[in-house]
Scaffold this motif. Structure first.
Motif, mmCIF file in Angstrom:
data_model
loop_
_atom_site.group_PDB
_atom_site.id
_atom_site.type_symbol
_atom_site.label_atom_id
_atom_site.label_comp_id
_atom_site.label_asym_id
_atom_site.label_seq_id
_atom_site.Cartn_x
_atom_site.Cartn_y
_atom_site.Cartn_z
ATOM 1 N N ALA A 20 0.842 -1.194 0.000
ATOM 2 C CA ALA A 20 0.000 0.000 0.000
ATOM 3 C C ALA A 20 0.878 1.246 0.000
ATOM 4 C CB ALA A 20 -0.909 0.009 1.219
ATOM 5 N N GLU A 21 0.454 2.223 -0.777
ATOM 6 C CA GLU A 21 1.123 3.522 -0.799
ATOM 7 C C GLU A 21 0.159 4.532 -0.186
ATOM 8 O OE1 GLU A 21 3.653 6.320 -3.864
ATOM 9 O OE2 GLU A 21 2.087 5.041 -4.674
ATOM 10 N N MET A 22 0.565 5.076 0.951
ATOM 11 C CA MET A 22 -0.260 6.052 1.658
ATOM 12 C C MET A 22 0.176 7.458 1.263
ATOM 13 S SD MET A 22 -0.475 3.230 3.438
ATOM 14 C CE MET A 22 -1.195 2.380 4.795
ATOM 15 N N PHE A 23 -0.782 8.264 0.860
ATOM 16 C CA PHE A 23 -0.529 9.681 0.610
ATOM 17 C C PHE A 23 -1.097 10.434 1.800
ATOM 18 C CE2 PHE A 23 -0.622 7.660 -3.475
ATOM 19 C CZ PHE A 23 0.386 8.295 -4.190
ATOM 20 N N TYR A 24 -0.259 11.244 2.431
ATOM 21 C CA TYR A 24 -0.710 11.935 3.639
ATOM 22 C C TYR A 24 -0.243 13.383 3.628
ATOM 23 C CZ TYR A 24 4.042 11.197 5.427
ATOM 24 O OH TYR A 24 5.405 11.197 5.589
ATOM 25 N N HIS A 25 -0.977 14.207 4.383
ATOM 26 C CA HIS A 25 -0.648 15.628 4.517
ATOM 27 C C HIS A 25 0.440 15.782 5.571
ATOM 28 C CE1 HIS A 25 -4.074 17.049 2.139
ATOM 29 N NE2 HIS A 25 -4.733 16.022 2.681
ATOM 30 N N MET A 26 1.452 16.568 5.261
ATOM 31 C CA MET A 26 2.514 16.837 6.225
ATOM 32 C C MET A 26 1.922 17.641 7.392
ATOM 33 S SD MET A 26 5.371 15.589 5.006
ATOM 34 C CE MET A 26 6.677 16.495 5.784
ATOM 35 N N PRO A 27 2.226 17.245 8.636
ATOM 36 C CA PRO A 27 1.635 17.954 9.787
ATOM 37 C C PRO A 27 1.964 19.453 9.815
ATOM 38 C CG PRO A 27 2.655 15.914 10.506
ATOM 39 C CD PRO A 27 3.019 16.098 9.055
ATOM 40 N N ASP A 28 3.197 19.824 9.488
ATOM 41 C CA ASP A 28 3.592 21.237 9.541
ATOM 42 C C ASP A 28 3.228 22.009 8.277
ATOM 43 O OD1 ASP A 28 4.620 20.739 12.026
ATOM 44 O OD2 ASP A 28 6.668 20.429 11.316
ATOM 45 N N HIS A 29 2.961 21.287 7.191
ATOM 46 C CA HIS A 29 2.629 21.917 5.897
ATOM 47 C C HIS A 29 1.448 21.161 5.296
ATOM 48 C CE1 HIS A 29 6.415 24.099 6.180
ATOM 49 N NE2 HIS A 29 6.999 22.950 6.472
ATOM 50 N N PRO A 30 0.232 21.452 5.745
ATOM 51 C CA PRO A 30 -0.933 20.649 5.369
ATOM 52 C C PRO A 30 -1.245 20.615 3.875
ATOM 53 C CG PRO A 30 -1.561 22.490 6.806
ATOM 54 C CD PRO A 30 -0.096 22.514 6.676
ATOM 55 N N HIS A 31 -0.694 21.542 3.083
ATOM 56 C CA HIS A 31 -0.969 21.531 1.642
ATOM 57 C C HIS A 31 0.051 20.687 0.882
ATOM 58 C CE1 HIS A 31 -3.813 24.329 2.933
ATOM 59 N NE2 HIS A 31 -3.722 25.238 2.006
ATOM 60 N N VAL A 32 1.005 20.127 1.601
ATOM 61 C CA VAL A 32 2.037 19.295 0.987
ATOM 62 C C VAL A 32 1.734 17.826 1.265
ATOM 63 C CG1 VAL A 32 4.501 18.747 0.946
ATOM 64 C CG2 VAL A 32 3.761 21.121 1.247
#
Length: 91
Positions: A20-32
């Protein structure tokens, strides 16, 4: 003594390799978005180990999931494996 959860025994019980490849939002940069690859032996079509990991992610990891892409492949099936008890040698 054999490990009851060895990879070969899992495959003989119908488990296949799930990636599985998870795409997640960076905690400090939510648009990344960032990615994380997870791999384990799992049972299709329910994928209990994968969904247990996704639940763990939601509860314990700060970066919220955006999406998950996965694939499942059975490496061997029970019909492809035979347990050989003896061997005959012919000259």
């Amino acid at each position: 003594m054999t490990n009851p959860n060895s990879e070969t025994e899992l495959m003989l019980k119908g488990y296949g390799l799930t990636t599985a490849e998870m795409f997640y939002h960076m905690p400090d940069h939510p648009h990344v978005l960032n990615t994380f690859v997870w791999q384990d032996y799992d049972l299709a079509p329910d994928h209990p180990r994968l969904f247990r990991f996704i639940e763990y992610w939601g509860e314990e990891i700060e970066g919220p999931l955006h999406s998950v892409r996965f694939t499942h492949r059975k490496l061997i099936s029970p019909g492809e494996w035979r347990h050989v008890v003896g061997e005959f040698t012919m000259h």
